[in-house]
Design a protein around this motif. Sequence first.
Motif, PDB file in Angstrom:
ATOM      1  N   PHE A  36       0.869  -1.452  -0.059  1.00  0.00           N
ATOM      2  CA  PHE A  36      -0.254  -0.408  -0.206  1.00  0.00           C
ATOM      3  C   PHE A  36       0.715   1.370   0.246  1.00  0.00           C
ATOM      4  O   PHE A  36       0.806   2.666  -0.641  1.00  0.00           O
ATOM      5  N   GLY A  37       2.209   1.416   0.364  1.00  0.00           N
ATOM      6  CA  GLY A  37       2.855   2.300   0.665  1.00  0.00           C
ATOM      7  C   GLY A  37       3.666   2.434  -0.839  1.00  0.00           C
ATOM      8  O   GLY A  37       3.748   3.806  -1.256  1.00  0.00           O
ATOM      9  N   GLU A  38       3.805   1.576  -1.421  1.00  0.00           N
ATOM     10  CA  GLU A  38       4.048   2.061  -2.881  1.00  0.00           C
ATOM     11  C   GLU A  38       2.926   2.080  -3.924  1.00  0.00           C
ATOM     12  O   GLU A  38       3.486   3.078  -4.910  1.00  0.00           O
ATOM     13  N   LEU A  39       1.703   1.986  -3.770  1.00  0.00           N
ATOM     14  CA  LEU A  39       0.644   2.276  -3.894  1.00  0.00           C
ATOM     15  C   LEU A  39       0.424   3.491  -3.918  1.00  0.00           C
ATOM     16  O   LEU A  39      -0.039   4.954  -5.222  1.00  0.00           O
ATOM     17  N   VAL A  40       0.518   4.069  -2.847  1.00  0.00           N
ATOM     18  CA  VAL A  40       0.051   5.738  -2.509  1.00  0.00           C
ATOM     19  C   VAL A  40       1.527   6.714  -3.168  1.00  0.00           C
ATOM     20  O   VAL A  40       1.348   7.636  -2.997  1.00  0.00           O
ATOM     21  N   ARG A  41       2.855   5.644  -3.513  1.00  0.00           N
ATOM     22  CA  ARG A  41       4.037   7.031  -3.785  1.00  0.00           C
ATOM     23  C   ARG A  41       3.440   7.243  -5.648  1.00  0.00           C
ATOM     24  O   ARG A  41       3.865   7.892  -5.917  1.00  0.00           O
ATOM     25  N   ALA A  42       3.107   6.093  -5.737  1.00  0.00           N
ATOM     26  CA  ALA A  42       2.903   5.387  -7.442  1.00  0.00           C
ATOM     27  C   ALA A  42       1.378   7.135  -7.634  1.00  0.00           C
ATOM     28  O   ALA A  42       1.722   7.545  -8.532  1.00  0.00           O
ATOM     29  N   ILE A  43       0.420   6.633  -6.630  1.00  0.00           N
ATOM     30  CA  ILE A  43      -0.579   7.813  -7.020  1.00  0.00           C
ATOM     31  C   ILE A  43      -0.104   9.047  -6.622  1.00  0.00           C
ATOM     32  O   ILE A  43       0.018  10.404  -7.963  1.00  0.00           O
ATOM     33  N   CYS A  44       1.079   9.603  -5.492  1.00  0.00           N
ATOM     34  CA  CYS A  44       1.300  11.346  -5.759  1.00  0.00           C
ATOM     35  C   CYS A  44       2.414  11.032  -7.175  1.00  0.00           C
ATOM     36  O   CYS A  44       1.906  12.237  -6.841  1.00  0.00           O
ATOM     37  N   ARG A  45       3.556  10.106  -7.190  1.00  0.00           N
ATOM     38  CA  ARG A  45       3.927  10.680  -8.471  1.00  0.00           C
ATOM     39  C   ARG A  45       3.326  10.894  -9.317  1.00  0.00           C
ATOM     40  O   ARG A  45       4.241  12.019 -10.261  1.00  0.00           O
ATOM     41  N   TYR A  46       2.076  10.892  -9.858  1.00  0.00           N
ATOM     42  CA  TYR A  46       1.177  10.710 -11.290  1.00  0.00           C
ATOM     43  C   TYR A  46       0.881  12.141 -10.932  1.00  0.00           C
ATOM     44  O   TYR A  46       0.491  13.198 -11.529  1.00  0.00           O
ATOM     45  N   HIS A  47       0.132  13.026  -9.354  1.00  0.00           N
ATOM     46  CA  HIS A  47      -0.441  14.027  -9.335  1.00  0.00           C
ATOM     47  C   HIS A  47       1.402  14.849  -9.197  1.00  0.00           C
ATOM     48  O   HIS A  47       0.302  16.502  -8.444  1.00  0.00           O
ATOM     49  N   GLY A  48       2.573  14.551  -9.157  1.00  0.00           N
ATOM     50  CA  GLY A  48       3.063  15.265  -9.034  1.00  0.00           C
ATOM     51  C   GLY A  48       3.240  15.787  -7.984  1.00  0.00           C
ATOM     52  O   GLY A  48       3.826  17.135  -7.607  1.00  0.00           O
ATOM     53  N   LYS A  49       3.053  15.047  -6.465  1.00  0.00           N
ATOM     54  CA  LYS A  49       3.204  15.081  -5.368  1.00  0.00           C
ATOM     55  C   LYS A  49       4.347  14.595  -5.046  1.00  0.00           C
ATOM     56  O   LYS A  49       4.378  13.406  -4.951  1.00  0.00           O
ATOM     57  N   ASP A  50       5.315  15.342  -3.988  1.00  0.00           N
ATOM     58  CA  ASP A  50       6.266  15.013  -3.706  1.00  0.00           C
ATOM     59  C   ASP A  50       5.928  14.204  -2.225  1.00  0.00           C
ATOM     60  O   ASP A  50       6.302  15.296  -1.302  1.00  0.00           O
ATOM     61  N   ILE A  51       6.158  12.922  -1.229  1.00  0.00           N
ATOM     62  CA  ILE A  51       5.662  13.114   0.167  1.00  0.00           C
ATOM     63  C   ILE A  51       6.954  11.654   0.577  1.00  0.00           C
ATOM     64  O   ILE A  51       7.971  10.876   0.044  1.00  0.00           O
TER      65      ILE A  51
END
Length: 466
Positions: free
Chosen positions: A377-392
Amino acid sequence: MNLDVAKKLISSYVTGHDDFILKSQVAERYYATKNDILKKKIDDEKDLENPLRVADNRVAFSFHNLLVNQKASYLFTYPPIFDTKDKNINSLIMDTLGDSYAKKCKDLCVNASNSGIAWLHYWVNDTGFNYAVVPSTQVIPIWSKKLDKKLLAVLRYYTDFDDESISWTIYEYWTDKECQTFRKRNGKEYTITKDLVDYNMFCDFIDGVAVNESNIYKHNLETVPFIPFANNNLQTSDLDNVKKLIDSYDKTYSGFVNDLEDIQQVIFVLTNYGGIREEGEKGIRKFLQDLKHYKTIPLDSAGTGDTSGLSTLTIEIPVEARKELLESTRKAIFSMGQGVDPQQQSFDNTSGEAMKFLYSLLELKAGLMETEFRLGFGELVRAICRYHGKDIKNIIQTWTRNAIRSESELVDICSKSKGIISNRTIIKNHPLVDDPEQEEKQIAKEQKEQQDIYNDEGDNGKGGDE
């Protein structure tokens, strides 16, 4: 990767994947309650020759289905909630996950429980960021040999039909930069090394016409767009520990049912009964009529040493032994399967701590899965944030168990925690709150409304005094 290299790679990996597929299919079959007892063949000549053995009932019990569904409901009735410390990003993540998020969590749990590992595939198209659960049997991972065991590539293969209803096996080879596709016609006469060809399944559309067809698709996802969700640290199926116990229970119960059915068939053994040998079937009917009406039957005497008489053949059932075996086997199934047996639980006047003890084995099993799923789930959330151009950087995951619990105790704990811990933590753990962020917004809204009412009343009172 050219075609010759693809043939060697696909041929080597697919061959080694057969055992995994067979094992997964067995678990999926038991999940559908199609246990081995249903396909058992009668090959014992003694049973075939035994006139007392007529019944052939085969009862399959859904223990594996129950244990898997218990875990899926326990973990994912309330799917994990993600907190990045930024409310806007949190909302963006939940919007991207969509309404099907809870169902996909449940599907991942069931697939991992059956196969030992589940897979989630994500991609980007005109509709935005998309993700879906892929059947575990379709995915062959290619891991690095290093200790971090990084996913280098994924080979996915499945069966499809073309416009002429010809069956093909499609092979997709995914890396962190692209996907290449190949296909092979199905049939014994077709092999990978001889008949594998490029498959141009990617194209652009101009005015509804497909152009630039290719078997290579370039993506900008930066990683292999497949995420593993392991069932536990060993990636074993939940069926492994209970299959033999379930088979034993099925056989014992089915044999008991057969005995109860067969015991109703009483076979008469007649010795020197007059008329049977000469009259055949007519004599047998006369015997049954005499037995029914007169409660007696005539027998011929053969002189000294005569053994004339009537006896019966029946089945003796060891009821107590089978009852004990069924009970002990059932206990072993839920103990080895780490589940909660609803037949052996009593929740009358049970405290919250006692309830936790009832779920102790299920919690151990769920904890192993949660540890592995958190990574996915951590990897999925990071993939979603990369798509939206967000750095977390950090992702806080909140997991809520769906268990029978004393909500009054939880409410009391939350009430007594005010002033000791933050209101945000209290809201997150309150049993009546499903969405903490929405609850915080609602509280702020109600507080503002109350403040507005108070201000209005104050203004009206001041005006009246003047």
